[in-house]
Design a protein around this motif. Structure first.
Motif, PDB file in Angstrom:
ATOM      1  N   ILE A 152       0.837  -1.209   0.000  1.00 39.91           N
ATOM      2  CA  ILE A 152       0.000   0.000   0.000  1.00 39.91           C
ATOM      3  C   ILE A 152       0.867   1.252   0.000  1.00 39.91           C
ATOM      4  O   ILE A 152       0.647   2.189  -0.782  1.00 39.91           O
ATOM      5  CB  ILE A 152      -0.934   0.001   1.224  1.00 39.91           C
ATOM      6  CG1 ILE A 152      -1.929  -1.163   1.135  1.00 39.91           C
ATOM      7  CG2 ILE A 152      -1.695   1.333   1.321  1.00 39.91           C
ATOM      8  CD1 ILE A 152      -2.760  -1.357   2.390  1.00 39.91           C
ATOM      9  N   THR A 153       1.863   1.261   0.870  1.00 45.52           N
ATOM     10  CA  THR A 153       2.747   2.432   0.988  1.00 45.52           C
ATOM     11  C   THR A 153       3.520   2.671  -0.301  1.00 45.52           C
ATOM     12  O   THR A 153       3.637   3.817  -0.767  1.00 45.52           O
ATOM     13  CB  THR A 153       3.737   2.245   2.151  1.00 45.52           C
ATOM     14  OG1 THR A 153       3.020   2.033   3.359  1.00 45.52           O
ATOM     15  CG2 THR A 153       4.630   3.468   2.307  1.00 45.52           C
ATOM     16  N   PHE A 154       4.039   1.603  -0.891  1.00 50.25           N
ATOM     17  CA  PHE A 154       4.844   1.756  -2.105  1.00 50.25           C
ATOM     18  C   PHE A 154       4.003   2.285  -3.262  1.00 50.25           C
ATOM     19  O   PHE A 154       4.469   3.114  -4.057  1.00 50.25           O
ATOM     20  CB  PHE A 154       5.485   0.419  -2.479  1.00 50.25           C
ATOM     21  CG  PHE A 154       6.601   0.547  -3.476  1.00 50.25           C
ATOM     22  CD1 PHE A 154       7.897   0.776  -3.049  1.00 50.25           C
ATOM     23  CD2 PHE A 154       6.357   0.471  -4.841  1.00 50.25           C
ATOM     24  CE1 PHE A 154       8.942   0.912  -3.957  1.00 50.25           C
ATOM     25  CE2 PHE A 154       7.393   0.602  -5.763  1.00 50.25           C
ATOM     26  CZ  PHE A 154       8.682   0.822  -5.327  1.00 50.25           C
ATOM     27  N   ILE A 155       2.767   1.815  -3.375  1.00 49.31           N
ATOM     28  CA  ILE A 155       1.887   2.286  -4.453  1.00 49.31           C
ATOM     29  C   ILE A 155       1.600   3.777  -4.291  1.00 49.31           C
ATOM     30  O   ILE A 155       1.702   4.562  -5.241  1.00 49.31           O
ATOM     31  CB  ILE A 155       0.572   1.486  -4.470  1.00 49.31           C
ATOM     32  CG1 ILE A 155       0.834   0.046  -4.926  1.00 49.31           C
ATOM     33  CG2 ILE A 155      -0.457   2.149  -5.392  1.00 49.31           C
ATOM     34  CD1 ILE A 155      -0.382  -0.863  -4.831  1.00 49.31           C
ATOM     35  N   VAL A 156       1.226   4.185  -3.081  1.00 56.59           N
ATOM     36  CA  VAL A 156       0.923   5.601  -2.830  1.00 56.59           C
ATOM     37  C   VAL A 156       2.161   6.457  -3.057  1.00 56.59           C
ATOM     38  O   VAL A 156       2.100   7.536  -3.658  1.00 56.59           O
ATOM     39  CB  VAL A 156       0.379   5.800  -1.399  1.00 56.59           C
ATOM     40  CG1 VAL A 156       0.144   7.282  -1.113  1.00 56.59           C
ATOM     41  CG2 VAL A 156      -0.924   5.029  -1.215  1.00 56.59           C
ATOM     42  N   LEU A 157       3.307   5.986  -2.575  1.00 61.95           N
ATOM     43  CA  LEU A 157       4.571   6.694  -2.778  1.00 61.95           C
ATOM     44  C   LEU A 157       4.855   6.881  -4.262  1.00 61.95           C
ATOM     45  O   LEU A 157       5.203   7.984  -4.714  1.00 61.95           O
ATOM     46  CB  LEU A 157       5.711   5.911  -2.121  1.00 61.95           C
ATOM     47  CG  LEU A 157       7.148   6.307  -2.477  1.00 61.95           C
ATOM     48  CD1 LEU A 157       7.428   7.750  -2.088  1.00 61.95           C
ATOM     49  CD2 LEU A 157       8.136   5.371  -1.794  1.00 61.95           C
ATOM     50  N   ASP A 158       4.708   5.823  -5.029  1.00 58.54           N
ATOM     51  CA  ASP A 158       4.999   5.880  -6.452  1.00 58.54           C
ATOM     52  C   ASP A 158       4.060   6.834  -7.181  1.00 58.54           C
ATOM     53  O   ASP A 158       4.471   7.552  -8.095  1.00 58.54           O
ATOM     54  CB  ASP A 158       4.897   4.477  -7.064  1.00 58.54           C
ATOM     55  CG  ASP A 158       6.068   4.159  -7.974  1.00 58.54           C
ATOM     56  OD1 ASP A 158       7.143   4.756  -7.783  1.00 58.54           O
ATOM     57  OD2 ASP A 158       5.911   3.317  -8.874  1.00 58.54           O
ATOM     58  N   VAL A 159       2.792   6.852  -6.790  1.00 55.47           N
ATOM     59  CA  VAL A 159       1.813   7.738  -7.433  1.00 55.47           C
ATOM     60  C   VAL A 159       2.167   9.199  -7.186  1.00 55.47           C
ATOM     61  O   VAL A 159       2.190  10.016  -8.118  1.00 55.47           O
ATOM     62  CB  VAL A 159       0.391   7.437  -6.929  1.00 55.47           C
ATOM     63  CG1 VAL A 159      -0.574   8.559  -7.315  1.00 55.47           C
ATOM     64  CG2 VAL A 159      -0.106   6.115  -7.489  1.00 55.47           C
ATOM     65  N   PHE A 160       2.472   9.547  -5.947  1.00 55.43           N
ATOM     66  CA  PHE A 160       2.745  10.955  -5.646  1.00 55.43           C
ATOM     67  C   PHE A 160       4.121  11.387  -6.151  1.00 55.43           C
ATOM     68  O   PHE A 160       4.297  12.559  -6.511  1.00 55.43           O
ATOM     69  CB  PHE A 160       2.601  11.218  -4.143  1.00 55.43           C
ATOM     70  CG  PHE A 160       1.165  11.426  -3.733  1.00 55.43           C
ATOM     71  CD1 PHE A 160       0.590  12.679  -3.798  1.00 55.43           C
ATOM     72  CD2 PHE A 160       0.388  10.352  -3.325  1.00 55.43           C
ATOM     73  CE1 PHE A 160      -0.737  12.873  -3.448  1.00 55.43           C
ATOM     74  CE2 PHE A 160      -0.942  10.536  -2.973  1.00 55.43           C
ATOM     75  CZ  PHE A 160      -1.511  11.797  -3.037  1.00 55.43           C
TER      76      PHE A 160
END
Length: 508
Positions: A136-144
């Motif tokens: 979850i964290t990696f996906i959100v990080l990558d998006v922003f």
């Protein structure tokens, strides 16, 4: 954040010194952030994150995490154009791009600290929960991070429509990006080792050191992103003001696939990016496990750092007399020489250093040519399809870098496992088979990709400085004559047509 946008219709003029400095600062932290994520996060995963696990379980977890990163990044390839469409359709009093520098810089900086800390030690408490929260964290990080990256490079057309002025901004961004990207390579081992010793008294690269490294990268990323957000002003030209609204994501994808020059430039750059990032991603293993010279690893940061200081400012100067097609070709030939030397003499440190010079020196020329070609394809697409997609078009390069990063993460993990370069292994443990496996993935496969990239660019990419200047003149003439109708006029015509139809119905 200043809400002042320049709307004088003269977007071709030179930007102010303050704005140029502010824009240049942005890629200092952004490139450092990207290198930390695409290269050293996997190094952290393979060497430190699971050090408390048994060797067999650690190998399994390394495979799981690197595999998840590759899957996530490949899945997000299709998200980047949607994020570009989101940026393109952003309307605020601060402009289209600057708000995403502010938001993207903040969120991505917070989250990179989280993943470099092993989710604050959760990795050693609950493995299943760690994996779930990591995804979850990696996906959100990558998006922003993508929103920040897309809005940064997408801002160039909002600063100038002149190809040479754009090359100045691109050169500035590439110059500081070289410092940020390669500076991380120079300082990563000293920083991790120093803070490991400071907090634990142990030598080597431990968890405390990697967490501190993540914090430093986060702080640099936040400061530089906010420098762009507060220090630049978006301009409005006739080409931008009269462009159609960017529509929904499906129209954005359609516009991308109808822009043939964009696609050919993208393919050439993708082949280069995959080759380049795979090789740079495994350089650590070359010095530690092949050369047995870990202390010399900083050379891989020093050489490109010096090259960036020289080559990035030199590019716009040379480009005034030498077409960028030839600058790109010269850079590719230099890389081919470097790869050949690395493949044949990978155990000879002096030769490796010379090879790295051939490998790293042309990077700015290649990357800047690709960025400028992608940027100029905006007007090409506007002329061809009648739709101007700035951020969507320039989201292609971050998307390609993301593919390259995913391939790098996968390759680094695969090489480390296949060649036995994990955990407490040393150069003395390496066999001839281990070295052969390493060289195949690190040098031979990327060499083939570089050659293919050059072939595609030379035979398929047609847009250059002269062609772009002609396109801009033709667009301006068509806008001035009304041959290309702007959004407001189209809306008025649609309303008038609807009124006429309504009156006709009433009369009948």
């Amino acid at each position: 954040m200043s809400n002042e946008n320049v709307a004088d219709g003269d977007v071709r003029r030179k930007g102010g010194l303050g704005q140029r400095i502010a824009y240049a600062c942005g890629n200092l932290g952004q490139a450092a952030f990207y290198n930390a994520m695409s290269t050293y996060f996997v190094t952290y995963v393979t060497s430190c994150l699971f050090v408390s696990y048994s060797k067999a379980l650690a190998a399994q977890m390394i495979a799981v995490i690197t595999g998840l990163i590759v899957v996530i990044r490949i899945a997000e390839i299709f998200i980047d154009p949607l994020l570009g469409n989101l940026v393109d359709n952003t309307t605020t009093k601060w402009g289209r791009f600057r708000p995403w520098q502010f938001i993207g810089g903040l969120v991505s900086s917070v989250l990179i600290v989280l993943i470099f800390s092993g989710m604050f030690g959760l990795v050693n408490v609950n493995t299943t929960l760690f994996i779930v929260l990591f995804v979850i964290t990696f996906i959100v990080l990558d998006v922003f991070y993508s929103l920040r990256d897309i809005s940064y490079w997408g801002m160039i057309p909002a600063l100038s429509s002149d190809s040479h002025e754009r090359s100045t901004y691109t050169a500035l961004g590439t110059f500081t990006g070289s410092i940020g990207y390669n500076g991380i390579t120079v300082i990563v081992i000293p920083i991790v080792s120093y803070f490991t010793w400071t907090f634990t008294g142990a030598k080597g690269q431990g968890q405390a050191g990697w967490t501190s490294f993540g914090f430093i990268v986060a702080l640099l990323g936040l400061i530089t992103a906010w420098t762009v957000a507060f220090g630049t002003k978006e301009s409005t030209s006739a080409l931008r003001a009269k462009a159609q609204k960017n529509g929904n994501p499906f129209e954005a994808f359609k516009a991308l696939f109808q822009n043939d020059q964009l696609l050919w430039v993208a393919l050439s750059y993708l082949l280069y990016a995959i080759a380049n990032v795979i090789t740079t991603g495994v350089m650590y293993y070359l010095f530690v496990f092949v050369l047995d010279e870990p202390a010399a690893f900083s050379i891989t940061g020093i050489i490109p750092l010096i090259a960036g200081f020289i080559m990035a400012p030199l590019y716009p100067i040379l480009n005034r007399w030498i077409p960028r097609r030839y600058l790109f070709t010269g850079g590719m030939v230099s890389m081919i020489i470097g790869y050949t030397m690395l493949a044949l003499f990978s155990s000879n440190l002096p030769v490796v250093i010379v090879a790295l010079i051939f490998f790293y020196v042309p990077a700015q020329f290649i990357q800047m040519t690709a960025i400028l070609s992608l940027t100029d394809s905006i007007e090409y697409g506007q002329l061809k399809n009648g739709r101007r997609n700035e951020a969507v078009t320039l989201s292609v390069r971050p998307m390609l870098d993301k593919i390259g990063g995913a391939m790098s993460n996968g390759a680094v993990g695969a090489v480390a496992l296949a060649a036995g370069m994990t955990g407490h292994a040393t150069a003395a443990d390496m066999t001839a088979s281990n070295i052969a496996t390493f060289k195949t993935f690190a040098f031979y496969v990327p060499l083939v990709l570089i050659i293919l990239s050059l072939v595609v660019f030379w035979f398929k990419v047609k847009i250059d400085e002269k062609m772009h200047a002609q396109i801009v003149e033709e667009l301006e003439a068509k806008l001035a004559s009304g041959e290309i109708v702007d959004d407001e006029a189209q809306v008025v015509e649609a309303v008038e047509a609807a009124d006429d139809e309504a009156q006709a119905v009433i009369k009948n």
